[in-house]
Design an enzyme around this catalytic site. Sequence first.
Site, short mmCIF file in Angstrom:
data_model
loop_
_atom_site.label_atom_id
_atom_site.label_comp_id
_atom_site.label_asym_id
_atom_site.label_seq_id
_atom_site.Cartn_x
_atom_site.Cartn_y
_atom_site.Cartn_z
N LYS A 203 0.82 -1.18 -0.06
CA LYS A 203 -0.10 0.00 -0.02
C LYS A 203 0.76 1.24 0.04
O LYS A 203 1.93 1.17 0.88
CB LYS A 203 -0.78 -0.08 1.20
N SER A 275 -9.55 2.03 2.33
CA SER A 275 -8.49 2.75 1.69
C SER A 275 -7.51 1.91 1.13
O SER A 275 -6.65 2.48 0.26
CB SER A 275 -8.00 3.97 2.37
N SER A 299 -10.43 -0.26 6.70
CA SER A 299 -9.65 0.10 5.48
C SER A 299 -9.04 -1.21 4.83
O SER A 299 -8.50 -1.28 3.81
CB SER A 299 -8.61 1.16 5.70
#
Length: 578
Positions: A203, A275, A299
């Site tokens: 990420k 996210s 997330s």
Amino acid sequence: MSEHEPTKPGSGATRRGLLGLMAGGAAGIAVAGRAGAQERVTLENLQCAEPVLGVSYTPAEREMMIEGLDAWVARAERLRAMEQPNELSPALVFDPRLPGRSYRAQTGGVRNAPREAGPRPSDPADIAFAPVWKQAAWMESGALTSAELTEIYLSRIAAHAGTLECFVTVTADLAREQAAAMDRERAAGRVRGPLHGVPYGLKDIIDVAGYPSTWGASVYRDRVAETTATVAWRLQEAGAVLLGKTTSGAIAYGDIWYDGITRNPFNPEEGSSGSSAGSASATAAGLVSFAIGTETLGSIVSPSHRCGATGLRPSFGRVPRTGAMALCWSLDKIGPLVRSVPDAAFVLAAINGADDADPSAFTHGFEADFSRDLAGMRVGYDPAWFEQGEEPDRAALEAARSLGVELVEIGIPEKPYDTLLTTLEAEAAAAFEELTLQNLDDRLTWQEPQAWPNTWRRARFASAVDLVNVDRFRREVMVQMDEMFAGLDAVIGPNFSDAMLLITNYTGQPQLAFRSGFVERPTRTIFGAPADESGQMFTVPMATSLWAPLFEEGNILALGRALEDRLGVAERRPALFA
């Protein structure tokens, strides 16, 4: 950072005065104005501010208060003038461990994970969608090399990542270099573990030195990391191969990033939620063996639910956040997104453990035994959750029942759990104060009432007194959940049932979201509402969740693996990327 921009249009004296009154200090007093210009706090704007905080003072009380408020404004102004980088954590550190409570020591690591992978498939897509444990078995037998597997993924990224908008940076040269090194080590008899030679995505709020780490935001799109995050180092030491940086919703919220919207592989017309948007999308689409995500409040779980990945949010404090963007120091967690439950155990074993640079991380052993007898495992559930849930949730519950677990009815007391959100809003606003005060928040792509810019502006009006009392309520909920889990090995339920996702993020217990089935849905917004009126339906995956007592991820990994096998839906691929 860029130079200060002009004050927003319409931000007149009254608004600036209110900001000055509400945003800082022990009574919510702060600097008035955006560029350091101090305005005197008057009796009039003090009275105007009272309804925002839900207080009411008499004229005499306001006269007494007014004398000290200008000094508090100046004090806040001096504080704001100091440089406070994102990696500077607060002095107060959250610890999910309750005083006087002991936690079971763990030393076993990952035991009895599946190994019978069968012969290597001839179709590269079959190799790409295989779980890590199968890929590791093929490499161990010599049927597959890390270089071959890396090239399969780089080809798939080139073909599909643009459609899914799930990669910010592809580190192809680095991946090839690392894969070749892992193959040489294997040929020389050195194997680092089950992740040796396995390619993954990271990420984009987690740093790797010398590569962009943009945090998904236009303000930081040119940011290049100077150091490498602890989790990235640990994965490198475990032999994993970095394919690139997967997209994150801007500042770790949602699926909108500065150059697009990350897509759900099962319906690319909709976003992947967030996210950890790119990590879930890339994993579900077979562009990586696994990916690393982060969760502050959903997330990992939410994009896993949307895209059909399996996501593990570990216990708070298990995995150090050193080198990762801080959003909320007392909530941020790092964990794996995978296609098969055992893979999550391998990844967590590699990244688990304390790091001196993260005051919230501590050493606690990890073990997961995939051969454990599940009969008699005590699993809590609320029947109402499943009455209100979806068919895949009910199928997961029945699968658990068929495994011989003891289902124990539970209930979550009705309390104002939404008040806990003040912690996230205030910490995030502090972490990115510069964007608000310098008007840089206007550059973020997502500009709606629910988006960060508006949340951070609103957070300036939070009472410091209320924030302390929210933290006291958090302790109350921690005790409540500890007592509930005391007689249980796990809890099963829909991902978002009865505030469980919110509660356990604040109390620190782990959550495993695993694919439980498929449903028919229209194209959805990030919050699940229909995105248009076309009425067109898509077959999309959904997840059900397991929760465990603090540090007992092994319970939900073993149960999750058995449920995965019993339900038989984990291997279904998104047709457009199969």
